[in-house]
Structures are given as structure tokens and as C-alpha cells.
Motif scaffolding. Sequence first.
Motif, PDB file in Angstrom:
ATOM      1  N   LEU A 131       0.822  -1.210   0.000  1.00 36.88           N
ATOM      2  CA  LEU A 131       0.000   0.000   0.000  1.00 36.88           C
ATOM      3  C   LEU A 131       0.857   1.261   0.000  1.00 36.88           C
ATOM      4  CD1 LEU A 131      -2.754   1.469   0.289  1.00 36.88           C
ATOM      5  CD2 LEU A 131      -2.492   1.218   2.765  1.00 36.88           C
ATOM      6  N   THR A 132       1.888   1.279   0.835  1.00 39.27           N
ATOM      7  CA  THR A 132       2.700   2.481   0.976  1.00 39.27           C
ATOM      8  C   THR A 132       3.979   2.432   0.149  1.00 39.27           C
ATOM      9  OG1 THR A 132       3.591   1.518   3.017  1.00 39.27           O
ATOM     10  CG2 THR A 132       1.811   3.124   3.250  1.00 39.27           C
ATOM     11  N   LYS A 133       4.043   1.486  -0.773  1.00 40.66           N
ATOM     12  CA  LYS A 133       5.191   1.422  -1.687  1.00 40.66           C
ATOM     13  C   LYS A 133       4.829   1.910  -3.089  1.00 40.66           C
ATOM     14  CE  LYS A 133       7.564  -2.310   0.787  1.00 40.66           C
ATOM     15  NZ  LYS A 133       8.058  -3.708   0.756  1.00 40.66           N
ATOM     16  N   GLN A 134       3.658   2.559  -3.206  1.00 46.53           N
ATOM     17  CA  GLN A 134       3.194   3.030  -4.507  1.00 46.53           C
ATOM     18  C   GLN A 134       3.679   4.443  -4.835  1.00 46.53           C
ATOM     19  OE1 GLN A 134      -1.107   1.361  -5.286  1.00 46.53           O
ATOM     20  NE2 GLN A 134      -1.011   2.023  -3.154  1.00 46.53           N
ATOM     21  N   GLY A 135       4.293   5.098  -3.850  1.00 44.27           N
ATOM     22  CA  GLY A 135       4.781   6.453  -4.071  1.00 44.27           C
ATOM     23  C   GLY A 135       3.731   7.528  -3.907  1.00 44.27           C
ATOM     24  N   PHE A 136       2.594   7.190  -3.302  1.00 48.56           N
ATOM     25  CA  PHE A 136       1.520   8.157  -3.104  1.00 48.56           C
ATOM     26  C   PHE A 136       1.799   9.013  -1.864  1.00 48.56           C
ATOM     27  CE2 PHE A 136      -1.666   4.949  -5.131  1.00 48.56           C
ATOM     28  CZ  PHE A 136      -1.125   5.213  -6.386  1.00 48.56           C
ATOM     29  N   PHE A 140      -1.546   7.586   4.435  1.00 48.35           N
ATOM     30  CA  PHE A 140      -0.896   7.498   5.737  1.00 48.35           C
ATOM     31  C   PHE A 140      -1.434   6.280   6.485  1.00 48.35           C
ATOM     32  CE2 PHE A 140      -1.018  11.882   4.395  1.00 48.35           C
ATOM     33  CZ  PHE A 140       0.299  12.305   4.600  1.00 48.35           C
ATOM     34  N   ARG A 141      -0.525   5.379   6.850  1.00 47.15           N
ATOM     35  CA  ARG A 141      -0.915   4.199   7.621  1.00 47.15           C
ATOM     36  C   ARG A 141      -0.878   4.562   9.101  1.00 47.15           C
ATOM     37  NH1 ARG A 141       0.099  -0.791   5.381  1.00 47.15           N
ATOM     38  NH2 ARG A 141       2.121  -0.141   4.577  1.00 47.15           N
ATOM     39  N   ILE A 142      -2.017   4.396   9.793  1.00 44.70           N
ATOM     40  CA  ILE A 142      -2.107   4.838  11.189  1.00 44.70           C
ATOM     41  C   ILE A 142      -2.025   3.678  12.174  1.00 44.70           C
ATOM     42  CG2 ILE A 142      -3.280   7.017  10.718  1.00 44.70           C
ATOM     43  CD1 ILE A 142      -5.940   5.656  11.380  1.00 44.70           C
ATOM     44  N   SER A 143      -1.506   2.542  11.712  1.00 44.22           N
ATOM     45  CA  SER A 143      -1.225   1.429  12.615  1.00 44.22           C
ATOM     46  C   SER A 143      -0.070   0.636  12.030  1.00 44.22           C
ATOM     47  CB  SER A 143      -2.466   0.550  12.803  1.00 44.22           C
ATOM     48  OG  SER A 143      -2.262  -0.375  13.852  1.00 44.22           O
ATOM     49  N   ALA A 144       0.226  -0.496  12.644  1.00 45.84           N
ATOM     50  CA  ALA A 144       1.367  -1.295  12.231  1.00 45.84           C
ATOM     51  C   ALA A 144       1.142  -1.937  10.863  1.00 45.84           C
ATOM     52  CB  ALA A 144       1.649  -2.367  13.277  1.00 45.84           C
ATOM     53  N   GLU A 332       0.821  18.877   5.866  1.00 49.21           N
ATOM     54  CA  GLU A 332       0.840  18.972   7.328  1.00 49.21           C
ATOM     55  C   GLU A 332       0.806  17.591   7.964  1.00 49.21           C
ATOM     56  OE1 GLU A 332       1.549  20.410  10.748  1.00 49.21           O
ATOM     57  OE2 GLU A 332       1.293  21.829   9.092  1.00 49.21           O
ATOM     58  N   LEU A 333       0.002  16.680   7.425  1.00 47.50           N
ATOM     59  CA  LEU A 333      -0.030  15.313   7.947  1.00 47.50           C
ATOM     60  C   LEU A 333       1.345  14.663   7.861  1.00 47.50           C
ATOM     61  CD1 LEU A 333      -3.411  14.091   6.410  1.00 47.50           C
ATOM     62  CD2 LEU A 333      -2.895  14.230   8.856  1.00 47.50           C
ATOM     63  N   GLY A 343      -0.934   5.780  20.582  1.00 46.80           N
ATOM     64  CA  GLY A 343       0.488   6.008  20.333  1.00 46.80           C
ATOM     65  C   GLY A 343       0.700   7.387  19.744  1.00 46.80           C
ATOM     66  N   THR A 344       1.932   7.646  19.322  1.00 48.61           N
ATOM     67  CA  THR A 344       2.285   8.916  18.695  1.00 48.61           C
ATOM     68  C   THR A 344       2.322   8.728  17.186  1.00 48.61           C
ATOM     69  OG1 THR A 344       3.543   9.665  20.621  1.00 48.61           O
ATOM     70  CG2 THR A 344       4.021  10.731  18.518  1.00 48.61           C
ATOM     71  N   TYR A 345       1.688   9.642  16.473  1.00 48.37           N
ATOM     72  CA  TYR A 345       1.541   9.529  15.030  1.00 48.37           C
ATOM     73  C   TYR A 345       2.492  10.483  14.312  1.00 48.37           C
ATOM     74  CZ  TYR A 345      -2.656   6.937  16.244  1.00 48.37           C
ATOM     75  OH  TYR A 345      -3.524   6.005  16.778  1.00 48.37           O
ATOM     76  N   SER A 346       3.543   9.912  13.761  1.00 50.03           N
ATOM     77  CA  SER A 346       4.420  10.623  12.841  1.00 50.03           C
ATOM     78  C   SER A 346       4.790   9.624  11.756  1.00 50.03           C
ATOM     79  CB  SER A 346       5.662  11.163  13.550  1.00 50.03           C
ATOM     80  OG  SER A 346       6.417  10.116  14.138  1.00 50.03           O
ATOM     81  N   PHE A 347       5.109  10.118  10.568  1.00 50.87           N
ATOM     82  CA  PHE A 347       5.182   9.250   9.405  1.00 50.87           C
ATOM     83  C   PHE A 347       6.522   9.373   8.682  1.00 50.87           C
ATOM     84  CE2 PHE A 347       0.805  10.566  10.163  1.00 50.87           C
ATOM     85  CZ  PHE A 347       0.169   9.332  10.283  1.00 50.87           C
ATOM     86  N   ASP A 348       6.956   8.244   8.103  1.00 45.63           N
ATOM     87  CA  ASP A 348       8.160   8.278   7.288  1.00 45.63           C
ATOM     88  C   ASP A 348       7.817   8.769   5.886  1.00 45.63           C
ATOM     89  OD1 ASP A 348       7.103   6.128   5.816  1.00 45.63           O
ATOM     90  OD2 ASP A 348       8.354   4.627   6.810  1.00 45.63           O
ATOM     91  N   GLU A 349       8.811   8.764   4.997  1.00 47.33           N
ATOM     92  CA  GLU A 349       8.601   9.331   3.669  1.00 47.33           C
ATOM     93  C   GLU A 349       7.585   8.562   2.829  1.00 47.33           C
ATOM     94  OE1 GLU A 349      12.082   6.463   3.531  1.00 47.33           O
ATOM     95  OE2 GLU A 349      11.332   8.028   4.871  1.00 47.33           O
ATOM     96  N   ASN A 350       7.276   7.319   3.216  1.00 47.68           N
ATOM     97  CA  ASN A 350       6.302   6.516   2.490  1.00 47.68           C
ATOM     98  C   ASN A 350       4.902   6.567   3.100  1.00 47.68           C
ATOM     99  OD1 ASN A 350       8.152   5.522   0.525  1.00 47.68           O
ATOM    100  ND2 ASN A 350       8.949   4.089   2.048  1.00 47.68           N
ATOM    101  N   GLY A 351       4.760   7.254   4.244  1.00 47.97           N
ATOM    102  CA  GLY A 351       3.463   7.327   4.898  1.00 47.97           C
ATOM    103  C   GLY A 351       3.235   6.269   5.952  1.00 47.97           C
ATOM    104  N   ASN A 352       4.285   5.500   6.279  1.00 49.81           N
ATOM    105  CA  ASN A 352       4.170   4.515   7.360  1.00 49.81           C
ATOM    106  C   ASN A 352       4.369   5.206   8.699  1.00 49.81           C
ATOM    107  OD1 ASN A 352       3.971   2.024   5.754  1.00 49.81           O
ATOM    108  ND2 ASN A 352       6.065   2.536   5.122  1.00 49.81           N
ATOM    109  N   ILE A 353       3.616   4.774   9.701  1.00 46.97           N
ATOM    110  CA  ILE A 353       3.795   5.333  11.022  1.00 46.97           C
ATOM    111  C   ILE A 353       5.157   4.906  11.568  1.00 46.97           C
ATOM    112  CG2 ILE A 353       2.627   3.402  12.181  1.00 46.97           C
ATOM    113  CD1 ILE A 353       1.456   5.457  14.142  1.00 46.97           C
ATOM    114  N   LYS A 354       5.891   5.858  12.106  1.00 45.19           N
ATOM    115  CA  LYS A 354       7.236   5.581  12.612  1.00 45.19           C
ATOM    116  C   LYS A 354       7.158   4.806  13.931  1.00 45.19           C
ATOM    117  CE  LYS A 354       9.414   9.742  10.666  1.00 45.19           C
ATOM    118  NZ  LYS A 354      10.085  11.022  11.006  1.00 45.19           N
TER     119      LYS A 354
END
Length: 373
Positions: A131-136, A140-144, A332-333, A343-354
Motif C-alpha cells: 500500500l505504501t510502496k506506490q509512491g503516493f 498514511f498508515r495509522i497502525s502497524a 501537514e499530515l 500512540g504517537t503519530y508521525s510518518f516516514d517518507e512513504n506514509g508509514n507510522i514511525k
Amino acid sequence: MRYLAMMAVALATAGLTLSASAQVVVTIGHSAPLTGPQAANGKDNENGARLAVDELNKSGITVAGQKVTFKLDSEDDQADPKIGVQIAQKLVDSGVFAVLGPYNSGVAIPASRILNAANMPMLTVASNPSLTKQGFKNVFRISASDEQLGGTMGVFAAKTLKARTAAVVDDRTAYGEGVAEQFIKAAKANGVQIVDQEFTTSSATDFLGILTNIKSKNPDVIFFGGYAAQGAPMAKQMRERGIRAKLLGGDGICSADMGKVAGDAASIVYCAQGGVALDKTPAGREFLKKYKAAYSTDIQVYAVSFYDGVKLLADAMVKAGTTTDKTRLIAELAKENYKGVAGTYSFDENGNIKGAPTAVYVIKDGQPVPYEK
């Protein structure tokens, strides 16, 4: 009058309406299976989102000097990819400002293409890594992810359960296949031998043939990549056939519905959920209490993630200073660092939750409870 009519049309196309008191109404879309075998999970997600919407409206949110009222447009995608794509387009056409879901990876992946083309912010718990490897940039994935869920259970099987052999079954959905692949990868890396790999469907309820094959291999654990609608009868049939293995799985089987349907057989289940164990934190315990008071039932799995997702969207809107500009909201997201209940929601460059936290659960008295050694 003509000017006011034109303004109303413009606001409607942006997912907004304007009342006599200049109040802005922002509509958030929600896509999930609200009917069918996974309806309990879909309704759970909807409940979490509605609880957050109600709280935001009671507290009062102001964005760029305008008071905002939130609404939720919840749609039934039936866990069907084709219907999910239609729902995604429907939400885009109706002018929602962001979308929560879809819940299932097999629905979320094709729906994400529709939402990306519309530059629509999408917050989902769908866990397949594809899902998050499409470059979109809008997703944003909000869980594991499956890598975290399946990987957690692979390590748990080896290190905690001391398993030396495992059989794997998956339901051939994007979710089931993905989480099973990650379990196999982590289990092998930790010295577990995969002695059998079987496949089923997301509508099966009879696992006699599969379990007969597996029983002959006598594995220490069986990992099931799929959902509770299949996992629960599988657990019951394992017990009926005298299979000694524990049944492991990801978040798809880690729900109250699993305990309700499997009954006593649920005692053999170990599963992973994304997020912190809610009963271990004050905020988590307060959420569980509020949810039970609002809906007279216990949560399934991800109500808290959808609750946090709505609050995260509101926080990003305030910081971005917009109720109309999706590009600014997405930007902003991408730089959020929002502390929610799970948990705390912050995302990597692919939109995965860190650093997405995961926790292992067992089913006790019909409910998933954190595993304690």
C-alpha cells in the motif's frame, strides 16, 4: 443572491457548507465492511470515528478563524475491492475533505489509486506493505504494517513459545497473504522450520482437509493469515481434531468477535495488534470506558485508531489553517507528531507510522488481553 448561490456551490464541492452563523462543516469519509462477516470490525472502526467527531463538535474547533463542525460519511465497502473502488469514487464525488479507511488491504490498495488521483488525504489501518510502496503522498498508515505484525508473531513463536516448527495458512487476500509472508520471514530468521503451507479463502468455514494435512506434520504452532470469521471456526476445528498446536495470527483475528465465535477454543489463540495495550495506560483506560458508555459494547481492534485518526486530521487542519486545501493538509499530515491514545503519530517518507508499537494478546473470557509471560 446569485453570489451567495455560487458560494454555496463552491463550498459544497469542497466538502463544506456555510450556515447563517458562518459555521464551516467539514465532512470526513469512512470506508469499511459494515455488512457481511467482517461487519463487527467495520462498525467498530465507524464507532471510534464517530466518538471523536462527537467530542470535537462538543469542544469546538476553530480553523483560520472559523468554527468547524465535523460530519462523518460512513460507507459500506463490504470488504470487496470492486465495491471499495466505487465507494472511494463516491466519496470523492461527494466532496469529503479526507477519508478514513478502507480497513482491508485488498480494498485499500485499489481504492488508494482513486483517492490519490483526487489528491484526497487517506488514513488507514490496512497493513499490506504494498500500500505504501506506490509512491503516493496522500496515504498514511495509522497502525502497524504486516512487517511489524507478522514479524512480531514470528519472533514471539520462536523466542517466547519456543516453537521449532510451524505450519502457515493464509486466505489469499492481500492482508492474509502479506501478514503470513512476514511471519514466515521472521520465523525462519529465528530458527523456526516451516513444515507446511496451506491456502484457503476469505469465505471458508470448513478446514477439515487443511487441518488433516497439518496434523500429519505435527507443528508446534499454526499461523493463520486472515480474519476472525475464518480464524474462529479454525480454532474450534483444531481442538475438535486434537491438534496440539497454538493458533497464531495478526490483528485480523485479534478481536472480541474471535472470542465470541470460537468460545473455549479461543484459549489457544495468540495474536498481534498495532498500538499500545489500552488497559495499560490512563488514556487507554479512559477510551475503553468512553467507548463502552457510548455503544454498550467492547471494542474489537481498531476503534481507537480511527478515533485517533479523526483527532489527527483535526489537529493537522488547525496547524495547516485550512478546511479546503487538501494539498496543504497532506503536507501537514506528513510532518505531524501527534500524541493520540494508541500512540504517537508521525510518518516516514512513504506514509508509514514511525516506530509503530505492537502488542501480543491472548483471548481470555472472550476478549483479547495483553499477553503476560
